[in-house]
Design an enzyme around this catalytic site. Structure first.
Site, PDB file in Angstrom:
ATOM      1  N   LYS A 105      -6.979   1.081  -3.519  1.00 32.31           N
ATOM      2  CA  LYS A 105      -6.675   1.028  -2.134  1.00 32.31           C
ATOM      3  C   LYS A 105      -6.575   1.760  -0.779  1.00 32.31           C
ATOM      4  CE  LYS A 105      -4.145  -1.871   0.819  1.00 32.31           C
ATOM      5  NZ  LYS A 105      -5.283  -3.061   2.098  1.00 32.31           N
TER       6      LYS A 105
ATOM      7  N   THR B  31       0.827  -1.461   0.040  1.00 34.45           N
ATOM      8  CA  THR B  31      -0.353  -0.179   0.216  1.00 34.45           C
ATOM      9  C   THR B  31       0.895   1.246  -0.035  1.00 34.45           C
ATOM     10  OG1 THR B  31      -1.524  -1.066   1.082  1.00 34.45           O
ATOM     11  CG2 THR B  31      -2.061   1.219   1.488  1.00 34.45           C
TER      12      THR B  31
ATOM     13  N   LYS C 165       0.333   4.762   9.386  1.00 33.20           N
ATOM     14  CA  LYS C 165       0.672   4.568   7.710  1.00 33.20           C
ATOM     15  C   LYS C 165       0.036   5.012   6.885  1.00 33.20           C
ATOM     16  CE  LYS C 165       2.428   1.917   4.877  1.00 33.20           C
ATOM     17  NZ  LYS C 165       2.095   1.240   3.803  1.00 33.20           N
TER      18      LYS C 165
END
Length: 288
Positions: A172, A95, A241
């Site tokens: 995503k 990601t 994150k």
């Protein structure tokens, strides 16, 4: 095709095991070498470096923690791009920001190889059950060539988002934003129900059988009810994150995300409280 896998964490390991079940030879590399030993026991070949892995493989999957880690294993004289076979394919499962994907795709082009974005929807248990959803983008002909290998990763579905290589990463980030938003709203609802004296388990059972009958609400709802924060399927630190990336991408394209900022604030609060290695459902504890 010689297949390689780099990044044997909680999610990478079951995906690599799926590949190993379907390919005659799997080459693996992990910075912490001990994590590769269980796969070696199943027949995988451990490589001593990123460069060795790249020179041996036609297709390499990487699943590393963030943009910087992906750039570190891809760029440079000892990286994947400079050493992958001509016409080889680097499939990034991480990601990351779409801009990072674009820059790495350009780097691969310069070396005569290909880069495909392949973001994952699914936790380790979904990988083991071969029920992952893969979000892919990049060169259509290359995607068609490697699609059988993507299926061997444990994909229940492969969702294509076009030739713009960063598109799957945008998809995503949007998906993870919805997941973390659902977790926070469920956590607050469960806490409200319990403090108000009603059965939160009964409430969530009703909701996941009616208005919110979806895997995200069922899976994360159960975790929140049980407060099953350890061991982590996906750490809160990594979740933060991702939330940081979501807000960064929103800023890049000029989009306001008021709830995105709030979730970022709550997750930062949890990390400051020492919950970074807990499952990201521990965002629930920020509401207490």
């Amino acid at each position: 095709m010689n297949i390689g896998f780099l990044g044997l964490g909680n999610l990478g390991t079951p995906i690599a095991e799926n590949l190993l079940q379907n390919t005659q030879q799997l080459y693996v590399y992990n910075r912490t070498a001990a994590k590769a030993q269980p796969l070696a026991a199943q027949g995988a070949v451990i490589c001593a470096s990123v460069k060795e892995l790249a020179t041996r493989c036609d297709v390499i999957f990487t699943l590393v923690s963030d943009d910087a880690a992906l750039q570190a294993v891809t760029a440079g004289e000892a990286g994947i791009a400079a050493n992958l076979k001509k016409g080889g394919v680097h499939v990034s499962l991480s990601t990351i920001l779409p801009a990072t994907a674009t820059s790495l795709a350009q780097l691969h082009d310069e070396h005569g190889s290909h880069y495909i974005a392949c973001a994952i929807l699914g936790r380790p248990e979904a990988a083991r059950a071969k029920k992952l959803n893969l979000l892919v983008s990049g060169n259509a002909d290359v995607l068609e060539t490697i699609k059988p290998v993507l299926e061997q990763c444990g994909a229940a579905n492969i969702w294509e988002f076009g030739s713009e290589v960063g598109a799957a990463n945008v998809a995503k980030l949007c998906s993870n934003f919805l997941i973390v938003s659902a977790m926070e709203s469920m956590a607050e609802s469960i806490h409200l129900a319990r403090q108000s004296g009603i059965d939160a388990e009964r409430l969530m059972h009703m909701l996941t059988q009616t208005l919110f009958a979806s895997p995200a609400y069922i899976t994360y709802g159960n975790s929140l009810l049980k407060e099953a924060f350890l061991p982590a399927g996906f750490t809160l630190k990594l979740g933060l994150k991702d939330v940081n990336l979501i807000n960064e991408q929103a800023s890049t394209v000029g989009v306001q995300l008021p709830f995105g900022k709030k979730v970022q604030e709550l997750m930062n609060q949890c990390v400051e409280q020492g919950l970074g290695e807990h499952d990201w459902t521990a965002i629930a504890l920020a509401s207490r």
